[in-house]
Design a protein around this motif. Structure first.
Motif, PDB file in Angstrom:
ATOM      1  N   MET A  16       0.419   5.663  37.133  1.00 34.19           N
ATOM      2  CA  MET A  16       1.008   5.813  36.258  1.00 34.19           C
ATOM      3  C   MET A  16       2.460   6.122  37.201  1.00 34.19           C
ATOM      4  SD  MET A  16       0.999   9.115  33.664  1.00 34.19           S
ATOM      5  CE  MET A  16      -0.146   8.253  32.130  1.00 34.19           C
ATOM      6  N   GLU A  17       3.626   5.422  36.683  1.00 38.80           N
ATOM      7  CA  GLU A  17       4.978   5.678  37.212  1.00 38.80           C
ATOM      8  C   GLU A  17       5.718   6.511  36.005  1.00 38.80           C
ATOM      9  OE1 GLU A  17       6.410   2.312  39.361  1.00 38.80           O
ATOM     10  OE2 GLU A  17       4.790   2.373  40.903  1.00 38.80           O
ATOM     11  N   GLU A  18       6.875   6.853  36.610  1.00 38.02           N
ATOM     12  CA  GLU A  18       7.585   7.993  36.019  1.00 38.02           C
ATOM     13  C   GLU A  18       7.632   7.340  34.223  1.00 38.02           C
ATOM     14  OE1 GLU A  18      12.252   9.479  35.477  1.00 38.02           O
ATOM     15  OE2 GLU A  18      11.013   9.575  37.406  1.00 38.02           O
ATOM     16  N   ALA A  19       7.798   6.222  34.454  1.00 35.98           N
ATOM     17  CA  ALA A  19       8.676   5.822  32.542  1.00 35.98           C
ATOM     18  C   ALA A  19       7.026   6.903  32.301  1.00 35.98           C
ATOM     19  CB  ALA A  19       8.664   4.413  32.735  1.00 35.98           C
ATOM     20  N   ARG A  20       6.196   5.559  32.436  1.00 34.58           N
ATOM     21  CA  ARG A  20       4.939   5.262  31.658  1.00 34.58           C
ATOM     22  C   ARG A  20       3.912   7.520  31.495  1.00 34.58           C
ATOM     23  NH1 ARG A  20      -0.007   3.639  34.098  1.00 34.58           N
ATOM     24  NH2 ARG A  20      -1.818   4.201  33.131  1.00 34.58           N
ATOM     25  N   ASP A  38       0.884  11.609  42.426  1.00 33.95           N
ATOM     26  CA  ASP A  38      -0.173  10.141  43.124  1.00 33.95           C
ATOM     27  C   ASP A  38      -0.314   9.441  41.970  1.00 33.95           C
ATOM     28  OD1 ASP A  38       1.182  10.894  46.064  1.00 33.95           O
ATOM     29  OD2 ASP A  38      -1.094  10.871  46.546  1.00 33.95           O
ATOM     30  N   GLY A  39       0.333   9.072  40.642  1.00 38.89           N
ATOM     31  CA  GLY A  39       0.223   7.848  40.029  1.00 38.89           C
ATOM     32  C   GLY A  39      -0.921   8.859  38.812  1.00 38.89           C
ATOM     33  N   GLU A  40      -1.799  10.064  39.098  1.00 38.01           N
ATOM     34  CA  GLU A  40      -2.399  10.514  37.460  1.00 38.01           C
ATOM     35  C   GLU A  40      -1.966  11.589  37.570  1.00 38.01           C
ATOM     36  OE1 GLU A  40      -7.160  11.489  37.998  1.00 38.01           O
ATOM     37  OE2 GLU A  40      -6.109  10.064  40.250  1.00 38.01           O
ATOM     38  N   PRO A  41      -1.735  11.953  35.607  1.00 41.30           N
ATOM     39  CA  PRO A  41      -1.255  12.685  35.539  1.00 41.30           C
ATOM     40  C   PRO A  41      -1.977  14.371  35.640  1.00 41.30           C
ATOM     41  CG  PRO A  41      -2.277  11.534  33.692  1.00 41.30           C
ATOM     42  CD  PRO A  41      -2.261  11.115  35.061  1.00 41.30           C
ATOM     43  N   ARG A  87       8.953   7.001  45.600  1.00 42.42           N
ATOM     44  CA  ARG A  87       7.368   7.349  45.114  1.00 42.42           C
ATOM     45  C   ARG A  87       7.504   7.824  43.379  1.00 42.42           C
ATOM     46  NH1 ARG A  87       2.170   7.439  48.434  1.00 42.42           N
ATOM     47  NH2 ARG A  87       3.575   7.099  50.521  1.00 42.42           N
ATOM     48  N   PRO A  88       8.108   6.709  43.356  1.00 42.52           N
ATOM     49  CA  PRO A  88       7.709   6.838  41.584  1.00 42.52           C
ATOM     50  C   PRO A  88       6.652   7.073  40.513  1.00 42.52           C
ATOM     51  CG  PRO A  88       7.905   4.469  42.338  1.00 42.52           C
ATOM     52  CD  PRO A  88       7.507   5.249  44.013  1.00 42.52           C
TER      53      PRO A  88
END
Length: 197
Positions: A16-20, A38-41, A87-88
């Motif tokens: 994941m990045e910020e928008a998602r 690191d891309g994981e909520p 680091r988006p």
């Protein structure tokens, strides 16, 4: 912050990045607290313990006192979302951050910060805290990363000018100096009003 849960279905999806991540948050309950590591909520424990909150409040107050004496436009704030431009896929929530009055265009995450602090909880893993510390240090303007225990009087201070080598303070009369912020206090002051002091 204490991480208590990861979204299980994320393992097979792209990072994941910020928008998602923001879209994901809009679909969640307002009672839930999440950060993107690191891309994981990752869901954070809510509410933090009283000791956790007192330590964070002590640090915020002492930093703001020092910054006000210095006459700077910087200030400390608790439970703040931070952004590291490179680091988006990293949108953490720090227990305490130092930012300035140039808030930028992002309404959720401070894109410029000078200090990030984490108060440890039982649910924090060493990997989780190490990842946050390393990512904070990648931010071009971050000068310090602080890690504060809530089970013992212990603070780690990681400084850019010290090439991000960590120094550990354990004695109540150890003096912590952050000269760029005009900050100087004994370790015990960070644990005031807790059983640890």
């Amino acid at each position: 912050m204490s991480v208590i849960d990861r979204r299980p279905s994320m393992r097979d999806e792209p990072a994941m990045e910020e928008a998602r991540f923001l879209k994901f948050l809009r679909a969640r309950s307002e009672d839930e607290r999440w950060e993107l590591i690191d891309g994981e909520p990752m869901m954070m424990m809510h509410p933090p313990s009283l000791r956790h909150q007192i330590i964070g409040q002590n640090l915020e107050r002492l930093l703001n006192d020092a910054l006000e004496r210095q006459g700077t436009k910087r200030f400390a704030i608790r439970e703040i979302g931070l952004a590291v431009e490179t680091r988006p896929d990293f949108r953490p929530q720090a227990d305490v951050g130092v930012i300035d009055d140039h808030l930028g265009d992002n309404p959720y995450f401070a894109e410029r910060f000078y200090l990030a602090a984490e108060v440890l909880s039982d649910a924090n893993t060493a990997e989780y805290i190490a990842t946050k510390r390393l990512r904070y240090a990648e931010h071009a303007e971050c000068l310090y990363v602080l890690i504060l225990s809530q089970t013992e009087c212990m603070v780690e201070v990681w400084a850019r000018l010290d090439e991000w080598r960590g120094r550990v303070y354990r004695a109540l009369d150890d003096r912590i100096e952050l000269p760029e912020f005009g900050f100087s206090c004994e370790l015990g002051a960070l644990y005031a009003r807790t059983q640890l002091a």
